[in-house]
Design a protein around this motif. Sequence first.
Motif, PDB file in Angstrom:
ATOM      1  N   GLN A 144       0.908  -1.118  -0.039  1.00  0.00           N
ATOM      2  CA  GLN A 144       0.068  -0.037   0.130  1.00  0.00           C
ATOM      3  C   GLN A 144       0.876   1.210  -0.144  1.00  0.00           C
ATOM      4  OE1 GLN A 144      -3.425  -0.040  -0.378  1.00  0.00           O
ATOM      5  NE2 GLN A 144      -3.315  -2.048  -0.639  1.00  0.00           N
ATOM      6  N   ALA A 145       1.994   1.398   0.551  1.00  0.00           N
ATOM      7  CA  ALA A 145       2.858   2.444   0.792  1.00  0.00           C
ATOM      8  C   ALA A 145       3.389   2.582  -0.652  1.00  0.00           C
ATOM      9  CB  ALA A 145       3.908   2.231   1.829  1.00  0.00           C
ATOM     10  N   ALA A 146       3.955   1.417  -1.234  1.00  0.00           N
ATOM     11  CA  ALA A 146       4.474   1.666  -2.515  1.00  0.00           C
ATOM     12  C   ALA A 146       3.300   2.116  -3.488  1.00  0.00           C
ATOM     13  CB  ALA A 146       4.909   0.451  -3.199  1.00  0.00           C
ATOM     14  N   ALA A 147       2.154   1.803  -3.576  1.00  0.00           N
ATOM     15  CA  ALA A 147       1.065   2.350  -4.210  1.00  0.00           C
ATOM     16  C   ALA A 147       0.873   3.730  -3.850  1.00  0.00           C
ATOM     17  CB  ALA A 147      -0.464   1.604  -4.225  1.00  0.00           C
ATOM     18  N   GLY A 186       1.261   6.889  -6.881  1.00  0.00           N
ATOM     19  CA  GLY A 186       0.358   7.700  -7.509  1.00  0.00           C
ATOM     20  C   GLY A 186       1.012   9.177  -7.534  1.00  0.00           C
ATOM     21  N   HIS A 187       2.129   9.282  -6.753  1.00  0.00           N
ATOM     22  CA  HIS A 187       2.788  10.737  -6.724  1.00  0.00           C
ATOM     23  C   HIS A 187       4.084  10.362  -7.636  1.00  0.00           C
ATOM     24  CE1 HIS A 187       0.871  12.649  -3.782  1.00  0.00           C
ATOM     25  NE2 HIS A 187       0.400  11.685  -3.349  1.00  0.00           N
ATOM     26  N   GLY A 188       4.255   9.629  -8.902  1.00  0.00           N
ATOM     27  CA  GLY A 188       5.242   9.563  -9.719  1.00  0.00           C
ATOM     28  C   GLY A 188       6.479   8.549  -9.211  1.00  0.00           C
ATOM     29  N   THR A 189       6.360   8.121  -8.146  1.00  0.00           N
ATOM     30  CA  THR A 189       7.526   7.172  -7.821  1.00  0.00           C
ATOM     31  C   THR A 189       7.310   5.832  -8.524  1.00  0.00           C
ATOM     32  OG1 THR A 189       7.966   8.732  -5.823  1.00  0.00           O
ATOM     33  CG2 THR A 189       8.896   6.494  -6.134  1.00  0.00           C
TER      34      THR A 189
END
Length: 369
Positions: free
Chosen positions: A70-73, A77-80
């Motif tokens: 979830q943290a990766a998702a 969403g912010h371009g990472t």
Amino acid sequence: MALRVTGKVVTPTGVVRQGCVEINGDRITAVAEYPAKRDGHWIVPGFVDMHTHGGGGHTFTTGDAGSARQAAAFHLGHGTTTLLASLVSSPLPLMRDATAAFAPLVREGVLAGVHFEGPYLSAARCGAQNPDHLRDPSTDELSELIELGGGAVRMVTLAPERAGALDAIKLLTSHGVVAAVGHTDATYDETRTAVAAGASVATHLFNGMRPVHHREPGPVVALLDAPNVVCELVADGVHLHDGMLTFATSSAGPERAALITDAMAAAGMPDGAYELGGQDVVVADGVARLARDGAIAGSTLTMDAALRHAVTAGIPIADAVRMVATTPARAIGLGGKVGALQVGLRADLVVLDDDLNVVRVMRGGSWVE
């Protein structure tokens, strides 16, 4: 079927006006000039965050695979499009559990690897690291974690003045793991010795380090001066004054300066009470600090916000883009796969408006929902 994305394309060599990026499958197949009636949006490579502890209310620090996903998702969403899951100083059992839990996510591509920030750090410069877990570097522990991860362990931050640190650096680099210098009270000479042994990253330069002094330059000067060291910088206006951000960038150059978030679970979340490595954190006005002593406890930053902050501080956009993508990708050994709008690399890109806000994100040739 080939896909073409047009706009102001930022390549590793600068800005291509009215350019296009052509994608076939999950690869970039062409980057070229492309006539258009207007410049359009900015097209930049997907961001690479080599140091983040969580975001969107989720954390990497507990070793929970669901929370990590979830943290990766959230950051995607912010371009990472590429990130390391950073842990904080922890007992060995938690380090083992996290390595085992995250290794499948690395194989799946959700994570690019695991970063252990500690526990082999200086008690005098521990910052928001839990002092109860600090200890000298152990090659036995590291060997076990490297073997357990099967390639998942990508970076370890340690203080070079601690007993056994040089042996640990040599072990890490011999296995292709990045050795980073951070949370350190090392002298200039001790830091140079660590670099000579193979350390190649400065963990959030200035923060958690002995300060610069004209008779004892300390780690900051040694790291800035080392041609093979990439220096992490937290561009949030809290960790660093903008004058120090631009100074470090001009000193190291964008090819050796990497923007990171150092984000914790509170990134993208309201102010309030949070937790980091078993310690209480209070977030007020978007700034995370330990409840016990007010030490900065990571950040609430995202990579798109870091890019905007750097540009506002005066760093040219082409340099800032390099610092959020190309340089960190190279620092963690992924420069041949991601981090630039370049033929043959994975088709990771971010479309930004003129204010550098994220419009769309593509990862591996597919637009992110």
